[in-house]
Scaffold this motif. Sequence first.
Motif, PDB file in Angstrom:
ATOM      1  N   ASP A 184      31.004  39.331  44.890  1.00 21.97           N
ATOM      2  CA  ASP A 184      31.960  40.138  44.127  1.00 21.97           C
ATOM      3  C   ASP A 184      31.359  41.503  43.810  1.00 21.97           C
ATOM      4  O   ASP A 184      31.092  41.823  42.655  1.00 21.97           O
ATOM      5  N   PRO A 185      31.146  42.333  44.822  1.00 22.30           N
ATOM      6  CA  PRO A 185      30.467  43.613  44.617  1.00 22.30           C
ATOM      7  C   PRO A 185      31.241  44.591  43.726  1.00 22.30           C
ATOM      8  O   PRO A 185      30.626  45.455  43.096  1.00 22.30           O
ATOM      9  N   GLU A 186      32.580  44.468  43.634  1.00 22.46           N
ATOM     10  CA  GLU A 186      33.353  45.373  42.788  1.00 22.46           C
ATOM     11  C   GLU A 186      32.989  45.226  41.313  1.00 22.46           C
ATOM     12  O   GLU A 186      33.048  46.190  40.549  1.00 22.46           O
ATOM     13  N   LEU A 187      32.630  44.017  40.919  1.00 24.22           N
ATOM     14  CA  LEU A 187      32.238  43.780  39.528  1.00 24.22           C
ATOM     15  C   LEU A 187      30.911  44.461  39.213  1.00 24.22           C
ATOM     16  O   LEU A 187      30.640  44.800  38.074  1.00 24.22           O
ATOM     17  N   PHE A 188      30.106  44.680  40.234  1.00 20.07           N
ATOM     18  CA  PHE A 188      28.782  45.276  40.064  1.00 20.07           C
ATOM     19  C   PHE A 188      28.733  46.643  40.739  1.00 20.07           C
ATOM     20  O   PHE A 188      28.048  46.849  41.718  1.00 20.07           O
ATOM     21  N   ASN A 189      29.494  47.587  40.172  1.00 20.42           N
ATOM     22  CA  ASN A 189      29.456  48.924  40.729  1.00 20.42           C
ATOM     23  C   ASN A 189      28.182  49.669  40.335  1.00 20.42           C
ATOM     24  O   ASN A 189      27.952  50.781  40.783  1.00 20.42           O
ATOM     25  N   ARG A 190      27.355  49.035  39.525  1.00 19.79           N
ATOM     26  CA  ARG A 190      26.023  49.545  39.181  1.00 19.79           C
ATOM     27  C   ARG A 190      25.033  48.390  39.349  1.00 19.79           C
ATOM     28  O   ARG A 190      25.377  47.231  39.162  1.00 19.79           O
ATOM     29  N   SER A 191      23.826  48.722  39.685  1.00 20.68           N
ATOM     30  CA  SER A 191      22.812  47.693  39.934  1.00 20.68           C
ATOM     31  C   SER A 191      22.212  47.136  38.655  1.00 20.68           C
ATOM     32  O   SER A 191      22.172  47.804  37.627  1.00 20.68           O
TER      33      SER A 191
END
Length: 156
Positions: free
Chosen positions: A116-123
């Motif tokens: 779910d990369p959209e939830l993690f737009n920052r590292s």
Amino acid sequence: MVRHRVLSEEPAHDGAPAVDPGFEGQVPRNRGVGMLIIAAYGVFAVSSFARALYQISTDFGTSPVAYLLSAFAAAVYILATYALAHTSVRWWTVALAAVLIELIGVVGVGLWTVLDPELFNRSTVWSHFGAGYGYIPLILPFIGLLWLLKHRPRSA
């Protein structure tokens, strides 16, 4: 040749800290290679805390889940560092729990950031299994677990 004093419940006359009797006859786990492991955890405690503090105080609305996970990772690293530095059976148990939570966290968050990369737009420290930190966050809990199990107290 380095001599190691057998530690007991009674405080030493030389001011050295006493150690839980469950470790009697063992070299304390916070000596030698253990000091390097504690230092590595300390570096991650400081860096992840600074990162989380900066992210939360300057840009929290952009990615609250990622920033809160960074703060959680920082808390886990701080606890693990403190627990690894202490030599009682109780702190060994706390260190084991903290390192297991770290392992679950880095694997879980790593998978979550891939799925779910959209939830993690920052590292975060644990994003993509710690890729931003050279995958050390993925390797460190295995080293910590090996070290703790090698230095398991007799009463655990």
